[in-house]
Design an enzyme around this catalytic site. Structure first.
Site, PDB file in Angstrom:
ATOM      1  N   HIS A   1      35.422  49.322  44.464  1.00 42.76           N
ATOM      2  CA  HIS A   1      35.401  48.322  43.389  1.00 42.76           C
ATOM      3  C   HIS A   1      35.152  46.948  44.006  1.00 42.76           C
ATOM      4  O   HIS A   1      35.714  46.613  45.048  1.00 42.76           O
ATOM      5  CB  HIS A   1      36.746  48.348  42.659  1.00 42.76           C
ATOM      6  CG  HIS A   1      36.887  47.239  41.661  1.00 42.76           C
ATOM      7  ND1 HIS A   1      35.945  47.000  40.695  1.00 42.76           N
ATOM      8  CD2 HIS A   1      37.851  46.303  41.497  1.00 42.76           C
ATOM      9  CE1 HIS A   1      36.322  45.963  39.966  1.00 42.76           C
ATOM     10  NE2 HIS A   1      37.480  45.515  40.435  1.00 42.76           N
TER      11      HIS A   1
ATOM     12  N   CYS B   1      39.407  47.640  35.441  1.00 47.04           N
ATOM     13  CA  CYS B   1      38.376  47.816  36.477  1.00 47.04           C
ATOM     14  C   CYS B   1      38.223  49.273  36.890  1.00 47.04           C
ATOM     15  O   CYS B   1      37.254  49.636  37.553  1.00 47.04           O
ATOM     16  CB  CYS B   1      38.695  46.962  37.699  1.00 47.04           C
ATOM     17  SG  CYS B   1      38.884  45.233  37.320  1.00 47.04           S
TER      18      CYS B   1
ATOM     19  N   ASN C   1      32.928  40.077  40.123  1.00 50.57           N
ATOM     20  CA  ASN C   1      33.678  41.258  39.699  1.00 50.57           C
ATOM     21  C   ASN C   1      33.317  41.563  38.242  1.00 50.57           C
ATOM     22  O   ASN C   1      33.726  40.837  37.333  1.00 50.57           O
ATOM     23  CB  ASN C   1      35.179  40.952  39.840  1.00 50.57           C
ATOM     24  CG  ASN C   1      36.059  42.110  39.412  1.00 50.57           C
ATOM     25  OD1 ASN C   1      35.583  43.102  38.874  1.00 50.57           O
ATOM     26  ND2 ASN C   1      37.350  41.976  39.641  1.00 50.57           N
TER      27      ASN C   1
HETATM   28  N1  ACO Z   1      38.144  26.488  43.570  1.00 52.29           N
HETATM   29  C1  ACO Z   1      38.784  25.652  44.396  1.00 52.29           C
HETATM   30  N2  ACO Z   1      40.094  25.735  44.660  1.00 52.29           N
HETATM   31  C2  ACO Z   1      40.768  26.729  44.053  1.00 52.29           C
HETATM   32  C3  ACO Z   1      40.169  27.646  43.188  1.00 52.29           C
HETATM   33  C4  ACO Z   1      38.791  27.496  42.950  1.00 52.29           C
HETATM   34  N3  ACO Z   1      38.111  28.319  42.141  1.00 52.29           N
HETATM   35  N4  ACO Z   1      41.097  28.511  42.760  1.00 52.29           N
HETATM   36  C5  ACO Z   1      42.257  28.178  43.352  1.00 52.29           C
HETATM   37  N5  ACO Z   1      42.074  27.092  44.114  1.00 52.29           N
HETATM   38  C6  ACO Z   1      43.057  26.393  44.928  1.00 52.29           C
HETATM   39  C7  ACO Z   1      44.453  26.578  44.405  1.00 52.29           C
HETATM   40  O1  ACO Z   1      44.737  25.650  43.373  1.00 52.29           O
HETATM   41  C8  ACO Z   1      45.272  26.318  45.649  1.00 52.29           C
HETATM   42  O2  ACO Z   1      45.373  24.944  45.861  1.00 52.29           O
HETATM   43  P1  ACO Z   1      46.739  24.284  46.390  1.00 52.29           P
HETATM   44  O3  ACO Z   1      46.965  24.910  47.760  1.00 52.29           O
HETATM   45  O4  ACO Z   1      46.419  22.845  46.442  1.00 52.29           O
HETATM   46  O5  ACO Z   1      47.774  24.682  45.404  1.00 52.29           O
HETATM   47  C9  ACO Z   1      44.400  26.887  46.766  1.00 52.29           C
HETATM   48  O6  ACO Z   1      43.076  26.962  46.227  1.00 52.29           O
HETATM   49  C10 ACO Z   1      44.827  28.268  47.243  1.00 52.29           C
HETATM   50  O7  ACO Z   1      45.044  29.079  46.118  1.00 52.29           O
HETATM   51  P2  ACO Z   1      45.531  30.570  46.275  1.00 52.29           P
HETATM   52  O8  ACO Z   1      45.680  31.191  44.933  1.00 52.29           O
HETATM   53  O9  ACO Z   1      46.680  30.624  47.208  1.00 52.29           O
HETATM   54  O10 ACO Z   1      44.268  31.207  47.003  1.00 52.29           O
HETATM   55  P3  ACO Z   1      44.108  32.602  47.687  1.00 52.29           P
HETATM   56  O11 ACO Z   1      43.755  32.431  49.093  1.00 52.29           O
HETATM   57  O12 ACO Z   1      45.209  33.529  47.336  1.00 52.29           O
HETATM   58  O13 ACO Z   1      42.809  33.146  46.976  1.00 52.29           O
HETATM   59  C11 ACO Z   1      42.102  34.652  45.247  1.00 52.29           C
HETATM   60  C12 ACO Z   1      42.789  33.336  45.570  1.00 52.29           C
HETATM   61  C13 ACO Z   1      40.657  34.571  45.699  1.00 52.29           C
HETATM   62  C14 ACO Z   1      42.133  34.862  43.742  1.00 52.29           C
HETATM   63  C15 ACO Z   1      42.832  35.776  45.980  1.00 52.29           C
HETATM   64  O14 ACO Z   1      44.217  35.731  45.753  1.00 52.29           O
HETATM   65  C16 ACO Z   1      42.320  37.102  45.581  1.00 52.29           C
HETATM   66  O15 ACO Z   1      41.210  37.462  45.863  1.00 52.29           O
HETATM   67  N6  ACO Z   1      43.114  37.933  44.911  1.00 52.29           N
HETATM   68  C17 ACO Z   1      42.668  39.190  44.434  1.00 52.29           C
HETATM   69  C18 ACO Z   1      42.519  39.100  43.032  1.00 52.29           C
HETATM   70  C19 ACO Z   1      41.233  39.620  42.505  1.00 52.29           C
HETATM   71  O16 ACO Z   1      40.263  39.823  43.182  1.00 52.29           O
HETATM   72  N7  ACO Z   1      41.248  39.821  41.230  1.00 52.29           N
HETATM   73  C20 ACO Z   1      40.124  40.262  40.548  1.00 52.29           C
HETATM   74  C21 ACO Z   1      40.581  41.003  39.363  1.00 52.29           C
HETATM   75  S1  ACO Z   1      41.560  42.310  39.756  1.00 52.29           S
HETATM   76  C22 ACO Z   1      40.648  43.530  40.262  1.00 52.29           C
HETATM   77  O17 ACO Z   1      39.514  43.649  39.913  1.00 52.29           O
HETATM   78  C23 ACO Z   1      41.269  44.444  41.188  1.00 52.29           C
END
Ligand code: ACO
Length: 335
Positions: free
Chosen positions: A262, A116, A292
């Site tokens: 970003h 990224c 993204n």
């Molecule tokens: N739809 C519905 N439910 C989902 C989805 C989805 N797409 N994805 C995960 N879940 C569920 C999980 O299974 C979990 O369920 P459970 O509690 O029953 O186990 C629940 O949602 C919570 O999951 P978490 O992973 O804890 O969710 P979190 O609040 O951490 O959000 C996210 C996840 C959005 C990915 C967050 O961690 C995040 O934004 N991280 C940053 C990563 C990022 O943006 N990466 C992009 C690439 S890197 C970059 O460009 C810098």
């Protein structure tokens, strides 16, 4: 300083398919509410793989828009750089394909791999190339087609990404005055090798080549991510890079007109802005429409800002990125 560089134009290349969150919910178990509240994303664009659309098509569209806006011809460019991790092929690389498609002759182009961070790493390199006197007018791209590496059965990753390309043209400024000229005032890039595998595409390189499917159970060809780890590192890295850069340049953040981060996740953007003490009404956000796009985000953002007349001569624009590697950094540009 004998030479500096300034961004004279931008452009973007949009893929032909659009998928809303509701569209994705028909493919994988997810829903619009979860995606919007966790990430700020409403829709994303993907290339039409079946119709043969490629990342090169996106870059050519972005380049043509940037050239037209600058009233330049392809032959006015003397170097092409692409930040990408999803070129059509390892060989030829993306820059070579663009050079071929635009009919450029007698110049060079190469790709940089910084996930990224791709656009910013290309900007940093182009600025240094121009400052050194080696080049006069450099076309840079940040572009990715991560749909090629998305597991559409993995809802934790496939909802986060889209495809897209951004382009900028940088031009030499002779004997620049950093106190008043339009120019790149500075940039800082960092790489912290991540041994935790928080954000990877493990197959497709030489460790687990595409033809060795037997290795793919151990080394996935898809984007894999530990979301919460990446979240924390992203905020920390972006705050660090922006703070170090502004401190080095002795410019207070209150002088900055636009913060262009970003676009990985709206919550990462909001938290970074909060730690930097920067008001959200001057943070450019388009993740709702693009998701993204990896290396694509910054060039696409700058191009949309140019289109919307948000960038006025003299504005200080702070660019801040974070991506796999981890590669991250910041740049300050006077428009
Ligand atoms: N739809 C519905 N439910 C989902 C989805 C989805 N797409 N994805 C995960 N879940 C569920 C999980 O299974 C979990 O369920 P459970 O509690 O029953 O186990 C629940 O949602 C919570 O999951 P978490 O992973 O804890 O969710 P979190 O609040 O951490 O959000 C996210 C996840 C959005 C990915 C967050 O961690 C995040 O934004 N991280 C940053 C990563 C990022 O943006 N990466 C992009 C690439 S890197 C970059 O460009 C810098």
């Amino acid at each position: 300083m004998k030479f500096g560089s300034r961004i004279i134009s931008t452009g973007l290349g949009s893929p032909s398919l659009k998928y809303t969150n509701d569209d994705l919910s028909k493919i994988v178990e997810t829903n619009d509410e979860w995606i919007r509240t966790r990430t700020g994303i409403r829709e994303r664009r993907f290339i039409d793989f079946e119709k043969g659309e490629t990342i090169t098509d996106l870059c050519v569209r972005a380049a043509e828009q940037a050239l037209e806006r600058a009233q330049l011809k392809a032959s006015d460019i003397d170097l092409v750089l692409t930040g990408t991790i999803s070129a059509e092929t390892f060989m030829p690389n993306n820059s070579a394909r663009v050079i071929g498609r635009l009919g450029m002759k007698g110049i060079a182009g190469f790709d940089l791999s910084a996930a990224c961070g791709g656009f910013l790493f290309a900007l940093h390199t182009a600025n240094a190339m121009i400052q050194s006197g080696a080049h006069k007018r450099v076309m840079i791209f940040g572009a990715d087609v991560l749909s090629a590496a998305l597991n559409m059965k993995d809802r934790t990753t496939c909802v986060l990404f889209g495809d897209g390309a951004g382009c900028a043209i940088l031009e030499r400024v002779e004997n620049p005055d950093p106190l008043k000229d339009s120019m790149v005032l500075g940039s800082k890039i960092y790489t912290d090798f991540d041994a935790t595998d928080a954000l990877t595409i493990n197959a497709g390189g030489s460790r687990a080549p595409t033809f060795r499917h037997d290795l793919h159970e151990k080394h996935s060809p898809y984007v894999q991510m530990s979301g919460q780890d990446v979240f924390k590192h992203a905020v920390k890295g972006m705050v660090h890079a922006a703070t170090e850069l502004l401190t080095e340049l002795k410019i207070p953040i209150t002088d900055v007109k636009w913060f262009v981060p970003h676009q990985a996740n709206l919550r990462i953007i909001e938290m970074t802005a909060k730690y930097l003490n920067f008001p959200m009404d001057r943070v450019f956000v388009n993740i709702d429409r693009w998701a993204n796009t990896s290396a694509g985000t910054i060039g696409i953002a700058l191009s949309e800002m140019q289109e919307q007349n948000k960038l006025q001569k003299g504005d200080l624009v702070l660019i801040d990125v974070f991506g796999g590697g981890f590669n991250y950094g910041a740049a300050l540009v006077r428009w």
